[in-house]
Write a protein that holds these residues in place. Structure first.
Motif, PDB file in Angstrom:
ATOM      1  N   LEU A  82       0.832  -1.203   0.000  1.00 34.97           N
ATOM      2  CA  LEU A  82       0.000   0.000   0.000  1.00 34.97           C
ATOM      3  C   LEU A  82       0.868   1.255   0.000  1.00 34.97           C
ATOM      4  O   LEU A  82       0.591   2.221  -0.723  1.00 34.97           O
ATOM      5  N   PHE A  86       1.159   4.272  -2.910  1.00 33.02           N
ATOM      6  CA  PHE A  86       1.093   5.722  -2.698  1.00 33.02           C
ATOM      7  C   PHE A  86       2.293   6.420  -3.338  1.00 33.02           C
ATOM      8  O   PHE A  86       2.148   7.476  -3.965  1.00 33.02           O
ATOM      9  N   GLN A  89       1.992   6.122  -7.244  1.00 31.72           N
ATOM     10  CA  GLN A  89       0.952   7.004  -7.773  1.00 31.72           C
ATOM     11  C   GLN A  89       1.399   8.461  -7.721  1.00 31.72           C
ATOM     12  O   GLN A  89       1.139   9.235  -8.644  1.00 31.72           O
ATOM     13  N   VAL A 156      -6.328   5.510  -4.026  1.00 29.22           N
ATOM     14  CA  VAL A 156      -5.048   6.176  -3.759  1.00 29.22           C
ATOM     15  C   VAL A 156      -5.019   7.546  -4.446  1.00 29.22           C
ATOM     16  O   VAL A 156      -4.542   8.531  -3.866  1.00 29.22           O
ATOM     17  N   ASN A 160      -4.500  11.197  -2.584  1.00 27.95           N
ATOM     18  CA  ASN A 160      -3.492  12.150  -3.045  1.00 27.95           C
ATOM     19  C   ASN A 160      -4.125  13.516  -3.313  1.00 27.95           C
ATOM     20  O   ASN A 160      -3.615  14.558  -2.878  1.00 27.95           O
TER      21      ASN A 160
END
Length: 284
Positions: A82, A86, A89, A156, A160
């Motif tokens: 995970l 992040f 991305q 995600v 963000n």
């Protein structure tokens, strides 16, 4: 409801409270950070943007899951994976954001976000409903092909974007050592400025390390106050004018040329950036 919309919907009361608190802070400090027409335009654009994004995701999600079957890996949902999602991305967001300032087709959507001559929390809402058309979603396809499940990818993305709400403010100064790692209000004020030294800088979403690595970082200068907006003499609070401003310019230019090479340049090559015009006024 898809996770991207659910996350932003759950956070909307927090966003609203921040806008109210910042507006009150500006009033007490006698700072002209908010104009009601500009704020209303931002709110309207946010609703249009969310509606367009929801429709686009509903239409495109079958394609994303079809693509997911050709993934390189099967990635389990662990804390490490995970965290990597992040970071990956955010890295892809940097290139989307940088491309949106240098490729006119993407800028046609992104310019709406930069078109206000004000900078406040509500500016984060100033988004274009044409992002699905210009293809923002294309930049997340590598994550799906690597093996991340599409719903997780867009969750995600939502987190963000939610983080980025909090960097749209003049009320917060520099944040010490955090400035070296994260995108902060100081860094993002630079990004929204149209001063020559600040143009097309600080593209990071959550992390500022990408700008430092790829040579696009510029710190906020005490002797160079940020002037917000785009370099054109654009000054409108009409949501439709804001949304279709650059698309209309491209269409007019395309109609004036019949040559394929020129048309390609119109869609891809950015017009020369103008110098900031101090005569341009902020909306009343």
């Amino acid at each position: 409801m898809l996770p991207v919309e659910l996350i932003l919907l759950l956070l909307s009361p927090v966003f609203l409270c921040c806008v109210i608190l910042e507006w009150r802070f500006a009033v007490l400090r006698r700072q002209n950070w908010y104009h009601w027409r500009d704020t209303l335009a931002n709110a309207t654009l946010a609703l249009l943007h969310q509606g367009a994004d929801m429709l686009a995701l509903l239409l495109l999600m079958p394609f994303f899951y079809w693509l997911h079957q050709y993934r390189l890996f099967t990635i389990e949902l662990t804390a490490v994976n995970l965290l990597l999602a992040f970071i990956l991305q955010d890295f892809l967001y940097y290139w989307f954001h940088r491309g949106s300032h240098h490729i006119r087709w993407f800028w046609a959507s992104h310019v709406a976000h930069h078109s206000s001559r004000l900078m406040n929390f509500s500016t984060a809402f100033r988004q274009s409903l044409t992002y699905p058309i210009s293809g923002m979603w294309l930049f997340w396809l590598p994550m799906i092909l690597i093996g991340y499940e599409p719903t997780l990818v867009f969750a995600v993305v939502a987190v963000n974007l939610a983080f980025q709400f909090f960097v749209h403010t003049q009320a917060i100064g520099r944040l010490g050592w955090l400035e070296y790692l994260f995108n902060t209000p100081s860094h993002h004020r630079v990004h929204h400025a149209c001063n020559d030294i600040y143009l097309d800088r600080n593209f990071g979403g959550v992390l500022i390390i990408w700008d430092r690595l790829f040579g696009t970082f510029v710190p906020e200068q005490a002797d160079e106050p940020c002037r917000y907006g785009i370099t054109d003499d654009f000054n409108s609070t009409n949501p439709l004018t804001i949304t279709f401003y650059e698309w209309q310019r491209m269409w007019r230019e395309a109609r004036q040329t019949g040559r394929q090479h020129s048309l390609w340049q119109i869609l891809v090559k950015m017009p020369a950036k103008l110098k900031y015009n101090p005569a341009a006024k902020t909306p009343e």
